[in-house]
Enzyme design. Structure first.
Site, mmCIF file in Angstrom:
data_model
loop_
_atom_site.group_PDB
_atom_site.id
_atom_site.type_symbol
_atom_site.label_atom_id
_atom_site.label_comp_id
_atom_site.label_asym_id
_atom_site.label_seq_id
_atom_site.Cartn_x
_atom_site.Cartn_y
_atom_site.Cartn_z
ATOM 1 N N LYS A 1 -34.033 39.233 49.517
ATOM 2 C CA LYS A 1 -35.273 38.485 49.209
ATOM 3 C C LYS A 1 -35.348 37.209 50.048
ATOM 4 O O LYS A 1 -36.405 36.857 50.570
ATOM 5 C CB LYS A 1 -35.326 38.127 47.709
ATOM 6 C CG LYS A 1 -35.326 39.341 46.803
ATOM 7 C CD LYS A 1 -35.224 38.962 45.347
ATOM 8 C CE LYS A 1 -33.905 38.370 44.944
ATOM 9 N NZ LYS A 1 -32.757 39.290 44.995
ATOM 10 N N GLY B 1 -28.196 33.880 44.983
ATOM 11 C CA GLY B 1 -27.620 33.522 46.276
ATOM 12 C C GLY B 1 -28.481 34.194 47.324
ATOM 13 O O GLY B 1 -28.432 35.408 47.472
ATOM 14 N N HIS B 2 -29.341 33.434 47.983
ATOM 15 C CA HIS B 2 -30.300 34.007 48.927
ATOM 16 C C HIS B 2 -29.890 33.616 50.346
ATOM 17 O O HIS B 2 -29.865 32.433 50.686
ATOM 18 C CB HIS B 2 -31.719 33.509 48.609
ATOM 19 C CG HIS B 2 -32.227 34.038 47.302
ATOM 20 N ND1 HIS B 2 -33.496 33.818 46.845
ATOM 21 C CD2 HIS B 2 -31.626 34.803 46.348
ATOM 22 C CE1 HIS B 2 -33.658 34.421 45.671
ATOM 23 N NE2 HIS B 2 -32.531 35.010 45.346
ATOM 24 N N ASP C 1 -29.876 40.932 45.286
ATOM 25 C CA ASP C 1 -29.264 40.915 46.616
ATOM 26 C C ASP C 1 -29.901 41.905 47.583
ATOM 27 O O ASP C 1 -29.250 42.433 48.482
ATOM 28 C CB ASP C 1 -27.742 41.199 46.518
ATOM 29 C CG ASP C 1 -27.061 40.218 45.592
ATOM 30 O OD1 ASP C 1 -27.483 39.046 45.559
ATOM 31 O OD2 ASP C 1 -26.126 40.625 44.890
ATOM 32 N N GLN D 1 -32.881 37.238 41.335
ATOM 33 C CA GLN D 1 -32.457 38.452 40.626
ATOM 34 C C GLN D 1 -33.452 39.585 40.953
ATOM 35 O O GLN D 1 -33.968 39.614 42.039
ATOM 36 C CB GLN D 1 -32.304 38.213 39.118
ATOM 37 C CG GLN D 1 -31.141 37.289 38.762
ATOM 38 C CD GLN D 1 -31.438 35.822 38.991
ATOM 39 O OE1 GLN D 1 -32.426 35.294 38.499
ATOM 40 N NE2 GLN D 1 -30.597 35.157 39.742
HETATM 41 P P1 GDP Z 1 -31.011 38.111 48.119
HETATM 42 O O1 GDP Z 1 -30.232 37.580 46.972
HETATM 43 O O2 GDP Z 1 -31.985 39.175 47.707
HETATM 44 O O3 GDP Z 1 -31.681 37.035 48.928
HETATM 45 O O4 GDP Z 1 -29.958 38.835 49.091
HETATM 46 P P2 GDP Z 1 -28.499 38.271 49.508
HETATM 47 O O5 GDP Z 1 -28.672 37.179 50.491
HETATM 48 O O6 GDP Z 1 -27.672 37.999 48.304
HETATM 49 O O7 GDP Z 1 -27.871 39.575 50.162
HETATM 50 C C1 GDP Z 1 -28.445 40.197 51.256
HETATM 51 C C2 GDP Z 1 -27.396 40.266 52.374
HETATM 52 O O8 GDP Z 1 -27.824 41.181 53.360
HETATM 53 C C3 GDP Z 1 -27.224 38.948 53.101
HETATM 54 O O9 GDP Z 1 -25.907 38.873 53.563
HETATM 55 C C4 GDP Z 1 -28.213 39.057 54.263
HETATM 56 O O10 GDP Z 1 -27.848 38.251 55.369
HETATM 57 C C5 GDP Z 1 -28.067 40.517 54.599
HETATM 58 N N1 GDP Z 1 -29.292 41.160 55.117
HETATM 59 C C6 GDP Z 1 -30.577 41.000 54.709
HETATM 60 N N2 GDP Z 1 -31.399 41.854 55.359
HETATM 61 C C7 GDP Z 1 -30.615 42.573 56.189
HETATM 62 C C8 GDP Z 1 -30.871 43.661 57.102
HETATM 63 O O11 GDP Z 1 -31.996 44.130 57.270
HETATM 64 N N3 GDP Z 1 -29.778 44.156 57.761
HETATM 65 C C9 GDP Z 1 -28.523 43.676 57.594
HETATM 66 N N4 GDP Z 1 -27.526 44.235 58.269
HETATM 67 N N5 GDP Z 1 -28.245 42.666 56.741
HETATM 68 C C10 GDP Z 1 -29.276 42.140 56.044
HETATM 69 P P1 IMO Z 2 -30.017 37.166 43.611
HETATM 70 O O1 IMO Z 2 -31.213 36.275 43.387
HETATM 71 C C1 IMO Z 2 -27.232 40.027 41.883
HETATM 72 C C2 IMO Z 2 -26.188 39.438 37.656
HETATM 73 C C3 IMO Z 2 -24.780 39.042 37.311
HETATM 74 C C4 IMO Z 2 -24.630 39.696 35.949
HETATM 75 C C5 IMO Z 2 -26.027 39.489 35.336
HETATM 76 C C6 IMO Z 2 -26.154 38.284 34.424
HETATM 77 O O2 IMO Z 2 -29.073 36.647 44.632
HETATM 78 O O3 IMO Z 2 -30.437 38.575 43.831
HETATM 79 P P2 IMO Z 2 -26.252 35.659 34.824
HETATM 80 O O4 IMO Z 2 -25.275 34.724 35.484
HETATM 81 O O5 IMO Z 2 -27.608 35.661 35.440
HETATM 82 O O6 IMO Z 2 -26.310 35.487 33.334
HETATM 83 O O7 IMO Z 2 -25.619 37.134 35.059
HETATM 84 O O8 IMO Z 2 -26.911 39.343 36.430
HETATM 85 N N1 IMO Z 2 -26.868 38.547 38.629
HETATM 86 C C7 IMO Z 2 -27.124 38.888 39.897
HETATM 87 N N2 IMO Z 2 -26.788 39.986 40.605
HETATM 88 N N3 IMO Z 2 -27.982 39.063 42.447
HETATM 89 C C8 IMO Z 2 -28.347 37.965 41.748
HETATM 90 O O9 IMO Z 2 -29.213 37.041 42.236
HETATM 91 C C9 IMO Z 2 -27.885 37.816 40.420
HETATM 92 N N4 IMO Z 2 -28.029 36.874 39.462
HETATM 93 C C10 IMO Z 2 -27.423 37.343 38.376
HETATM 94 O O10 IMO Z 2 -23.856 39.573 38.240
HETATM 95 O O11 IMO Z 2 -24.440 41.073 36.089
HETATM 96 MG MG MG Z 3 -28.239 37.324 46.389
#
Ligand code: GDP
Ligand code: IMO
Ligand code: MG
Length: 428
Positions: A18, A42-43, A15, A226
């Site tokens: 990416k 969840g991207h 999270d 991840q």
């Molecule tokens: P990912 O799994 O690595 O793609 O990241 P996620 O989407 O799960 O979580 C990142 C969260 O931070 C999302 O809600 C994005 O919209 C938000 N986000 C990403 N970059 C920035 C940033 O530079 N500033 C702020 N405020 N939010 C950001």
């Molecule tokens: P993105 O791509 C954050 C965590 C789960 C748990 C562990 C194993 O959005 O960064 P799984 O269901 O993969 O067997 O769970 O990994 N986990 C993540 N945490 N971001 C993710 O994906 C994750 N995908 C799995 O919370 O601790």
């Molecule tokens: Mg994510």
């Protein structure tokens, strides 16, 4: 003419942003490739104030005319895949071409059931906190060599044979280990055939799609899901996912040789979060953690769970630099730190009274680690409108420089907001 190839991976526990970094870089790419993980990811991408969350679709999917590839290393839940495609169509969005590798494994209904039953059966202290998306059980079947691959969905005879054998094992596990009801062969077989009919036009040789794009001068982005510390080998085992998010995984998960990779970019939050169980040395359970969670909107994009929050951990960043060979860091969510008077940053651990600057491979060791902090002044102003490094206040520039000095790696992109345009590019 050869296109440039970049791997974009998570530095921390997922999270990091990416999806948003890939969405920005995809403007200059021909192909975006997911190479591991599945719908546990969840991207989030925000374009023109519209938010999209992708679980399986590569984050380049919003660019019509480009290609997105789901590589052999991904575990595909077809229900989620089709739901995401239908969701975009319902919003009137035109999408990139999608190619799904023949060799990608399919998350079957029994994988999700067993994932949840196994997690429920784990005692306190041994729970992983999985996303319940069937990821671990699906990869287990892949390595046990009883998995169903995407190519099997379009071959009714092979599917019948494989599913008959595998379902017998799964029903034994369901009934004899968990005391659950057995699953009906006919129902799963029909569902899988229906998946096959829809997925057939998307199936292809993913490695060829990438090879041809690079040879014709297109840039390729490999989008990790991840992150480093959730990697099955390099992460905080056993509190990890079941795949290889680290840079090496991009090659095995897509069929692209390491000699052809140009750059590896690690995405790191300006602080740190973790979802699920496992050690997290810089976790803040008090007010600072709550401020980061609220200001950063730190609630899971896949499960909605509140994310655990804490300060940036440079011991972990240094580890990610080394195991991935990072060429650059994309530092996201710097704006989330706007309000803090002071910002802490972890430069070492104290474990059993000894100072240690390298990340311990043992999870038990990491669980004992107490962070050693450096405290830097905050900037106390809104940086969300800054579009160049020089526009940032001095304290924010100092914070970024502190990270790049300690990590011995340049910060090549900075996020100052969630939107595509809320980005400072520094040579990327
Ligand atoms: P990912 O799994 O690595 O793609 O990241 P996620 O989407 O799960 O979580 C990142 C969260 O931070 C999302 O809600 C994005 O919209 C938000 N986000 C990403 N970059 C920035 C940033 O530079 N500033 C702020 N405020 N939010 C950001
Ligand atoms: P993105 O791509 C954050 C965590 C789960 C748990 C562990 C194993 O959005 O960064 P799984 O269901 O993969 O067997 O769970 O990994 N986990 C993540 N945490 N971001 C993710 O994906 C994750 N995908 C799995 O919370 O601790
Ligand atoms: Mg994510």
């Amino acid at each position: 003419m050869k296109g440039r190839t970049d791997i974009v991976i998570g530095v921390q526990w997922g999270d990091e942003g990416k999806g948003r970094v890939v969405d920005v870089l995809a403007a200059d790419a021909g192909v975006v490739v997911r190479y591991q993980g599945g719908a546990n990811a969840g991207h989030t991408v925000v374009v023109d104030n519209e938010k999209y969350v992708f679980h399986l679709l590569p984050s380049g999917i919003l660019y019509q005319g480009k290609s997105c590839v789901i590589g052999n290393g991904v575990v595909v839940d077809p229900d989620t895949l089709f739901e995401e495609l239908d969701g975009l169509a319902a919003r009137g969005k035109k999408t990139a071409k999608l190619v799904v590798s023949h060799a990608a494994h399919i998350v079957m209904p029994y994988h999700k059931i067993i994932d949840r039953l196994a997690e429920g059966a784990r005692s306190e202290g041994t729970k992983i906190g999985t996303t319940g998306r069937g990821i671990g059980p699906c990869y287990a079947d892949k390595y046990e060599r009883i998995g169903i691959r995407a190519e099997d969905l379009v071959n009714p005879e092979v599917l019948r044979d494989k599913l008959t054998r595998t379902l017998k094992i799964k029903n034994d596990i369901l009934t004899k280990i968990y005391g659950a009801e057995p699953l009906d062969f006919g129902e799963i077989y029909e569902k899988a055939l229906a998946w096959g009919r829809r997925i057939e036009p998307m199936l292809g040789d993913a490695f060829l799609e990438i090879d041809e794009a690079v040879k014709s001068g297109g840039n390729v982005l490999f989008e990790g899901a991840q992150a480093t510390l959730l990697d099955i080998d390099h992460g905080t085992y056993p509190f990890v996912t079941s795949s290889s998010p680290c840079a090496g995984g991009a090659c095995t998960g897509s069929g692209f040789g390491p000699s052809r990779i140009d750059r590896v970019i690690g995405v790191a939050k300006a602080y740190c979060t973790r979802v699920g169980e496992g050690p997290f040395p810089t976790e803040e359970n008090g007010e600072a953690g709550e401020t980061l969670r609220q200001k950063g909107g730190e609630f899971g994009a896949t499960t909605g769970r509140p994310r655990r929050c804490g300060w940036c951990d440079l011991v972990a960043v240094d580890y990610a630099v080394k195991v991935n060979g990072l060429d650059g860091i994309a530092l996201t969510k710097l704006d989330v730190l706007d309000e803090f008077d002071e910002i802490k940053i972890c430069t070492a651990y104290e474990i059993d009274g000894k100072i240690r600057k390298t990340f311990p491979s043992s999870c038990a060791e990491l669980a004992k680690a107490k962070p050693v902090y450096e405290t830097l002044p905050g900037w106390k102003c809104d940086i969300s409108k800054c579009r160049s490094f020089d526009e940032l206040p001095q304290a924010a520039r100092d914070y970024v420089k502190y990270i790049e000095d300690k990590a011995e790696t340049p910060v090549v992109l900075i996020g100052v907001g969630a939107g595509r345009e809320d980005t400072i590019r520094r040579g990327l």
